[in-house]
Design an enzyme around this catalytic site. Structure first.
Site, PDB file in Angstrom:
ATOM      1  N   ASP A 138       1.234  -0.248   4.150  1.00  0.00           N
ATOM      2  CA  ASP A 138       1.487  -1.128   3.009  1.00  0.00           C
ATOM      3  C   ASP A 138       2.384  -2.278   3.459  1.00  0.00           C
ATOM      4  O   ASP A 138       3.459  -2.060   4.014  1.00  0.00           O
ATOM      5  CB  ASP A 138       2.156  -0.351   1.874  1.00  0.00           C
ATOM      6  CG  ASP A 138       2.024  -1.085   0.543  1.00  0.00           C
ATOM      7  OD1 ASP A 138       1.089  -1.895   0.391  1.00  0.00           O
ATOM      8  OD2 ASP A 138       2.860  -0.844  -0.347  1.00  0.00           O
ATOM      9  N   HIS A 145       7.798 -11.430  -4.935  1.00  0.00           N
ATOM     10  CA  HIS A 145       8.114 -10.022  -5.199  1.00  0.00           C
ATOM     11  C   HIS A 145       9.297  -9.578  -4.339  1.00  0.00           C
ATOM     12  O   HIS A 145      10.227  -8.942  -4.836  1.00  0.00           O
ATOM     13  CB  HIS A 145       6.880  -9.165  -4.901  1.00  0.00           C
ATOM     14  CG  HIS A 145       7.128  -7.681  -4.965  1.00  0.00           C
ATOM     15  ND1 HIS A 145       7.288  -7.006  -6.153  1.00  0.00           N
ATOM     16  CD2 HIS A 145       7.270  -6.758  -3.979  1.00  0.00           C
ATOM     17  CE1 HIS A 145       7.503  -5.718  -5.899  1.00  0.00           C
ATOM     18  NE2 HIS A 145       7.494  -5.536  -4.589  1.00  0.00           N
ATOM     19  N   ARG A 154      19.576  -5.409  -3.918  1.00  0.00           N
ATOM     20  CA  ARG A 154      20.674  -5.942  -3.087  1.00  0.00           C
ATOM     21  C   ARG A 154      21.037  -7.331  -3.595  1.00  0.00           C
ATOM     22  O   ARG A 154      20.658  -8.331  -2.994  1.00  0.00           O
ATOM     23  CB  ARG A 154      20.246  -6.072  -1.619  1.00  0.00           C
ATOM     24  CG  ARG A 154      19.957  -4.791  -0.865  1.00  0.00           C
ATOM     25  CD  ARG A 154      19.490  -5.097   0.552  1.00  0.00           C
ATOM     26  NE  ARG A 154      18.368  -6.046   0.537  1.00  0.00           N
ATOM     27  CZ  ARG A 154      17.094  -5.704   0.396  1.00  0.00           C
ATOM     28  NH1 ARG A 154      16.755  -4.440   0.302  1.00  0.00           N
ATOM     29  NH2 ARG A 154      16.152  -6.611   0.341  1.00  0.00           N
ATOM     30  N   GLU A 212      -1.766  -4.847  -6.214  1.00  0.00           N
ATOM     31  CA  GLU A 212      -1.975  -5.244  -4.815  1.00  0.00           C
ATOM     32  C   GLU A 212      -3.459  -5.447  -4.523  1.00  0.00           C
ATOM     33  O   GLU A 212      -4.318  -4.935  -5.233  1.00  0.00           O
ATOM     34  CB  GLU A 212      -1.435  -4.154  -3.858  1.00  0.00           C
ATOM     35  CG  GLU A 212       0.034  -3.812  -4.094  1.00  0.00           C
ATOM     36  CD  GLU A 212       0.690  -3.071  -2.944  1.00  0.00           C
ATOM     37  OE1 GLU A 212       0.128  -3.062  -1.837  1.00  0.00           O
ATOM     38  OE2 GLU A 212       1.781  -2.508  -3.174  1.00  0.00           O
ATOM     39  N   ASP A 244      -0.391   0.585  -6.065  1.00  0.00           N
ATOM     40  CA  ASP A 244       0.555   1.380  -5.280  1.00  0.00           C
ATOM     41  C   ASP A 244       1.650   1.883  -6.222  1.00  0.00           C
ATOM     42  O   ASP A 244       2.725   1.299  -6.323  1.00  0.00           O
ATOM     43  CB  ASP A 244       1.137   0.498  -4.161  1.00  0.00           C
ATOM     44  CG  ASP A 244       2.165   1.237  -3.326  1.00  0.00           C
ATOM     45  OD1 ASP A 244       2.054   2.460  -3.196  1.00  0.00           O
ATOM     46  OD2 ASP A 244       3.075   0.568  -2.800  1.00  0.00           O
ATOM     47  N   GLN A 251      12.989   5.684  -5.193  1.00  0.00           N
ATOM     48  CA  GLN A 251      13.004   4.637  -4.155  1.00  0.00           C
ATOM     49  C   GLN A 251      14.423   4.124  -3.899  1.00  0.00           C
ATOM     50  O   GLN A 251      14.855   3.973  -2.758  1.00  0.00           O
ATOM     51  CB  GLN A 251      12.094   3.490  -4.602  1.00  0.00           C
ATOM     52  CG  GLN A 251      11.951   2.361  -3.584  1.00  0.00           C
ATOM     53  CD  GLN A 251      11.005   1.258  -4.081  1.00  0.00           C
ATOM     54  OE1 GLN A 251      10.437   1.346  -5.156  1.00  0.00           O
ATOM     55  NE2 GLN A 251      10.833   0.224  -3.284  1.00  0.00           N
ATOM     56  N   LYS A 264       6.606   6.656  -2.949  1.00  0.00           N
ATOM     57  CA  LYS A 264       5.326   5.958  -2.838  1.00  0.00           C
ATOM     58  C   LYS A 264       4.135   6.869  -2.575  1.00  0.00           C
ATOM     59  O   LYS A 264       3.002   6.452  -2.767  1.00  0.00           O
ATOM     60  CB  LYS A 264       5.411   4.966  -1.661  1.00  0.00           C
ATOM     61  CG  LYS A 264       6.476   3.899  -1.825  1.00  0.00           C
ATOM     62  CD  LYS A 264       6.010   2.843  -2.774  1.00  0.00           C
ATOM     63  CE  LYS A 264       6.985   1.671  -2.810  1.00  0.00           C
ATOM     64  NZ  LYS A 264       6.463   0.572  -3.616  1.00  0.00           N
TER      65      LYS A 264
HETATM   66 CA    CA Z   1       3.568  -1.556  -2.367  1.00  0.00          CA
END
Ligand code: CA
Length: 438
Positions: A138, A145, A154, A212, A244, A251, A264
């Protein structure tokens, strides 16, 4: 370079009338591949090519021996339940079969009566993955994004310095990729709220989708033999729409230092149809970099890639909640985006992936990364649309969402349209969230 030929001509029509509406995803200019059988039957799965609301049964076509030479060889490679061998044959075989199919499906074709007997209605079938996906990678090719998500995870350092130099990706897991119609259990796992002292275990509370494109690899390369940028297009069999699914709370806790893992790999969904690189030729667009950004290193740069490395594919994501489904309400659009925003091209992804000598096998699969556009309304995930769960989406029936609830079905679609070319589409990519098994 993507080459236009007689199979792309806007004026072509098919004796399969439903292909000629101008609205079908599958006019005669498309001719995408899937693997199917009649639903709830014990028939063998076999390859099929979409035309209007029908499918040409490639096992029947191969057995009839209607085509010659390369086209017949291609048809025979599509007769089984995995298209890997066909995908590995390369563009001469692919093109020969496409041309033969195009001619046989055209209005007035001599083969009409024979092919009519090989049609199966799409409404009557079930699909499986079109090939054995050996490895899945991926990528992360939307800078919009990457910046939006980076600023949530962050805030002081949203876009890491390697982003504009390296097509960033991670090795995913192919075992949990399934075809449209997939339903899956809400994942469970470890999460840690920012103000909590320790993590806790339980069902994901921030379940999301990612809009995606999927990219299927054609001919393999040998270990140690990179695919150069000038040859990369010949190694791309075709594209699909790809969801996805992502567990954002899992995560956030697990992703450093090695990247995505259990957030994922619980489910990923592909649309059944692979739209071939040849079918996409009319919708290729130039690719360039803002002059203030780093230009790609030479191994990722070519005249061809700059002239036509991009794909102009419109994409949309829709949501149908369980309540909407029970009330007979259709899925409601959440956002629209385009693959044209991709910071890297498919050819660059493939070349970069092999530059160290890594070998691709036919049927290997890439996700493009979430294809968010430059404006907020073009976000390809709920994480972005709700700004990390800080904003609420209100649906027309009054229901609200920050992340996905049990029973939610996510529908993704893609299509291409351009003056002088037919409108073609990818078919629906649908997946449904089931309650966690606690
Ligand atoms: Ca992805």
């Amino acid at each position: 370079m993507p080459v236009l030929n007689e199979t792309h001509e806007l004026s072509l029509t098919s004796w399969v009338e439903s292909a000629n509406s101008g609205q079908s995803d599958f006019p005669i200019q498309n001719l995408p591949f899937a693997v199917f059988r009649r639903a709830a039957s014990d028939e063998a799965f076999r390859g099929g090519v979409a035309i209007g609301d029908q499918i040409i049964d490639m096992a029947a076509l191969a057995a009839a021996g209607l085509f010659n030479a390369d086209a017949q060889q291609g048809a025979q490679a599509c007769a089984g339940d995995e298209l890997n061998a066909f995908m590995g044959m390369g563009k001469n075989i692919w093109s020969a079969l496409r041309l033969a199919l195009s001619r046989a499906l055209r209005t007035g074709a001599a083969e009409e009566a024979q092919l009519k007997a090989m049609l199966v209605a799409q409404a009557d079938v079930e699909y499986k993955l079109p090939c054995r996906i050996g490895d899945y990678t991926d990528f992360y090719t939307s800078v919009y994004h990457a910046t939006a998500v980076g600023s949530l995870f962050r805030p002081d350092n949203p876009l890491l310095p390697n982003y504009k130099w390296v097509p960033i990706g991670y090795h995913g897991r192919s075992s949990s990729i399934d075809v449209s119609g997939q339903s899956f259990l809400r994942p469970q796992g470890q999460t840690k709220a920012p103000d909590a002292a320790e993590p806790s275990f339980g069902p994901c509370k921030r379940l999301d989708y990612e809009l995606e494109m999927g990219i299927y690899v054609g001919p393999a390369n040998e270990l140690g033999a990179p695919i150069e940028i000038g040859a990369a297009e010949d190694h791309i069999f075709g594209l699909c729409i790809f969801n996805d699914w992502s567990a954002r709370d899992i995560q956030a806790w697990e992703y450093q230092p090695l990247g995505p893992f259990l957030a994922k790999n619980f489910a990923s969904t592909v649309s059944p149809w692979i739209v071939t690189n040849e079918a996409l030729a009319p919708y290729r667009i130039e690719w360039s970099r803002d002059e203030n950004d780093p230009q790609p290193l030479p191994y990722l740069n070519s005249e061809q890639n700059s002239a036509a490395g991009g794909y102009d594919v419109d994409m949309e994501v829709l949501l149908q909640t369980e309540q909407m489904r029970n009330a007979g309400q259709p899925a409601e659009r959440l956002s629209v985006s385009s693959f044209k925003y991709s910071y890297w091209t498919a050819a660059q992804m493939l070349t970069h992936h092999t530059v160290n000598g890594c070998n691709m096998r036919s049927g290997d699969f890439f996700g493009s990364g979430t294809q968010s556009g430059p404006v907020h309304e073009e976000a390809g995930s709920l994480l972005e649309l709700t700004v990390g769960g800080k904003q609420t989406i209100t649906l027309s029936n009054g229901e609200t969402r920050k992340f996905l609830e049990d029973g939610d079905a996510v529908v993704m679609r893609g299509w291409c349209q351009r003056d002088g070319a037919a409108r073609i589409g990818f078919g629906d990519c649908v997946g449904t969230v089931l309650p966690a098994k606690v």
